[in-house]
Design a protein around this motif. Structure first.
Motif, PDB file in Angstrom:
ATOM      1  N   UNK A 181       0.832  -1.207   0.000  1.00 31.42           N
ATOM      2  CA  UNK A 181       0.000   0.000   0.000  1.00 31.42           C
ATOM      3  C   UNK A 181       0.863   1.253   0.000  1.00 31.42           C
ATOM      4  N   UNK A 182       1.874   1.300   0.861  1.00 29.94           N
ATOM      5  CA  UNK A 182       2.692   2.518   0.939  1.00 29.94           C
ATOM      6  C   UNK A 182       3.444   2.761  -0.365  1.00 29.94           C
ATOM      7  N   UNK A 183       4.015   1.731  -0.948  1.00 30.41           N
ATOM      8  CA  UNK A 183       4.701   1.895  -2.231  1.00 30.41           C
ATOM      9  C   UNK A 183       3.725   2.337  -3.312  1.00 30.41           C
ATOM     10  N   UNK A 184       2.540   1.760  -3.321  1.00 34.93           N
ATOM     11  CA  UNK A 184       1.541   2.119  -4.327  1.00 34.93           C
ATOM     12  C   UNK A 184       1.046   3.549  -4.144  1.00 34.93           C
ATOM     13  N   UNK A 185       0.986   4.021  -2.899  1.00 37.15           N
ATOM     14  CA  UNK A 185       0.639   5.426  -2.656  1.00 37.15           C
ATOM     15  C   UNK A 185       1.690   6.342  -3.276  1.00 37.15           C
ATOM     16  N   UNK A 186       2.951   6.041  -3.027  1.00 38.13           N
ATOM     17  CA  UNK A 186       4.043   6.870  -3.542  1.00 38.13           C
ATOM     18  C   UNK A 186       4.065   6.833  -5.071  1.00 38.13           C
ATOM     19  N   UNK A 187       3.873   5.642  -5.630  1.00 38.70           N
ATOM     20  CA  UNK A 187       3.939   5.472  -7.078  1.00 38.70           C
ATOM     21  C   UNK A 187       2.661   5.915  -7.792  1.00 38.70           C
ATOM     22  N   UNK A 188       1.598   6.157  -7.048  1.00 39.28           N
ATOM     23  CA  UNK A 188       0.344   6.603  -7.651  1.00 39.28           C
ATOM     24  C   UNK A 188      -0.383   5.518  -8.414  1.00 39.28           C
ATOM     25  N   UNK A 189      -0.337   4.296  -7.923  1.00 40.66           N
ATOM     26  CA  UNK A 189      -0.987   3.176  -8.607  1.00 40.66           C
ATOM     27  C   UNK A 189      -2.356   2.903  -7.995  1.00 40.66           C
ATOM     28  N   UNK A 190      -3.382   3.462  -8.601  1.00 39.12           N
ATOM     29  CA  UNK A 190      -4.749   3.304  -8.095  1.00 39.12           C
ATOM     30  C   UNK A 190      -5.192   1.845  -8.105  1.00 39.12           C
ATOM     31  N   UNK A 191      -4.828   1.122  -9.152  1.00 36.61           N
ATOM     32  CA  UNK A 191      -5.226  -0.283  -9.261  1.00 36.61           C
ATOM     33  C   UNK A 191      -4.697  -1.080  -8.067  1.00 36.61           C
ATOM     34  N   UNK A 192      -3.402  -0.934  -7.769  1.00 29.52           N
ATOM     35  CA  UNK A 192      -2.792  -1.681  -6.669  1.00 29.52           C
ATOM     36  C   UNK A 192      -3.285  -1.191  -5.307  1.00 29.52           C
ATOM     37  N   UNK A 193      -3.499   0.119  -5.169  1.00 35.34           N
ATOM     38  CA  UNK A 193      -4.050   0.640  -3.913  1.00 35.34           C
ATOM     39  C   UNK A 193      -5.410   0.027  -3.623  1.00 35.34           C
ATOM     40  N   UNK A 194      -6.260  -0.021  -4.623  1.00 34.80           N
ATOM     41  CA  UNK A 194      -7.588  -0.605  -4.460  1.00 34.80           C
ATOM     42  C   UNK A 194      -7.471  -2.072  -4.057  1.00 34.80           C
ATOM     43  N   UNK A 195      -6.634  -2.823  -4.758  1.00 30.74           N
ATOM     44  CA  UNK A 195      -6.492  -4.251  -4.480  1.00 30.74           C
ATOM     45  C   UNK A 195      -5.970  -4.507  -3.070  1.00 30.74           C
ATOM     46  N   UNK A 196      -4.905  -3.809  -2.686  1.00 33.18           N
ATOM     47  CA  UNK A 196      -4.244  -4.143  -1.425  1.00 33.18           C
ATOM     48  C   UNK A 196      -4.946  -3.566  -0.205  1.00 33.18           C
ATOM     49  N   UNK A 197      -5.658  -2.457  -0.347  1.00 31.30           N
ATOM     50  CA  UNK A 197      -6.460  -1.997   0.795  1.00 31.30           C
ATOM     51  C   UNK A 197      -7.622  -2.966   1.025  1.00 31.30           C
ATOM     52  N   UNK A 198      -8.199  -3.468  -0.047  1.00 31.15           N
ATOM     53  CA  UNK A 198      -9.257  -4.477   0.095  1.00 31.15           C
ATOM     54  C   UNK A 198      -8.712  -5.748   0.757  1.00 31.15           C
ATOM     55  N   UNK A 199      -7.531  -6.184   0.293  1.00 29.49           N
ATOM     56  CA  UNK A 199      -6.918  -7.385   0.870  1.00 29.49           C
ATOM     57  C   UNK A 199      -6.664  -7.212   2.364  1.00 29.49           C
ATOM     58  N   UNK A 200      -6.160  -6.053   2.744  1.00 26.48           N
ATOM     59  CA  UNK A 200      -5.858  -5.811   4.151  1.00 26.48           C
ATOM     60  C   UNK A 200      -7.124  -5.763   4.996  1.00 26.48           C
ATOM     61  N   UNK A 201      -8.187  -5.196   4.462  1.00 31.28           N
ATOM     62  CA  UNK A 201      -9.468  -5.209   5.189  1.00 31.28           C
ATOM     63  C   UNK A 201      -9.967  -6.640   5.381  1.00 31.28           C
ATOM     64  N   UNK A 202      -9.845  -7.462   4.352  1.00 29.32           N
ATOM     65  CA  UNK A 202     -10.259  -8.868   4.457  1.00 29.32           C
ATOM     66  C   UNK A 202      -9.449  -9.611   5.517  1.00 29.32           C
ATOM     67  N   UNK A 203      -8.218  -9.172   5.732  1.00 27.87           N
ATOM     68  CA  UNK A 203      -7.358  -9.793   6.739  1.00 27.87           C
ATOM     69  C   UNK A 203      -7.716  -9.330   8.152  1.00 27.87           C
ATOM     70  N   UNK A 204      -8.632  -8.350   8.246  1.00 33.13           N
ATOM     71  CA  UNK A 204      -9.082  -7.891   9.558  1.00 33.13           C
ATOM     72  C   UNK A 204      -8.419  -6.620  10.061  1.00 33.13           C
ATOM     73  N   UNK A 205      -7.634  -5.972   9.212  1.00 40.35           N
ATOM     74  CA  UNK A 205      -6.984  -4.727   9.636  1.00 40.35           C
ATOM     75  C   UNK A 205      -8.032  -3.630   9.797  1.00 40.35           C
TER      76      UNK A 205
END
Length: 148
Positions: free
Chosen positions: A40-64
């Motif tokens: 998520x942090x790397x994707x924020x810096x790089x401006x990758x909306x696709x990866x931000x969407x995917x990994x924030x969803x993944x982290x929520x599913x993990x219970x974060x």
């Protein structure tokens, strides 16, 4: 917006090589939450909306918690991250922006207080892998689908 082309179909060998990197990182023994923080942090810096969407969803599913996810871009000002997590987030930023100042010795020492040499290399591999995914997604015009 339109995806320029499907890079997975256009070059399956390259996609398989990326999956091998991803598999290595996933099985490296690093904590799954830390790996998602890196992504998520790397994707924020790089401006990758696709990866931000995917990994924030993944982290929520993990219970974060939503709060820790929302505040990742301002982790220095948020009291919700451990010293170990802060070291990983700072290392992620340094490696993504490697041309600016490299990885300063004091940062290296903070990270090494929590990770041995093999784990340190695994952290770098995790940052390198998400950087490559970000660059593939951005260069081929990938974007997240809107929730409806």
């Amino acid at each position: 917006m339109e995806v320029r082309f499907n890079y997975q179909q256009a070059n399956q060998d390259a996609f398989r090589a990326m999956l091998k990197l991803e598999d290595y990182v996933k099985t490296s023994g690093l904590d799954a939450t830390l790996l998602e923080f890196i992504k998520i942090r790397a994707s924020q810096i790089n401006g990758c909306a696709f990866c931000l969407d995917m990994h924030t969803r993944d982290l929520r599913k993990m219970g974060e918690t939503e709060q820790r996810i929302y505040l990742l871009s301002a982790w220095r000002e948020a009291p919700f991250y451990s010293d170990k997590e802060k070291a990983v987030l700072e290392l992620t930023e340094a490696v993504v922006r490697i041309s600016e100042q490299g990885v300063p010795q004091d940062l290296y020492e903070r990270v090494r207080a929590h990770f041995d040499e093999k784990e340190y290399v695994n952290l770098i591999m995790a940052v390198n892998t998400i950087n490559a995914w970000n660059r593939l997604a951005i260069s081929t015009g990938m974007f997240p689908k809107e929730d409806k």
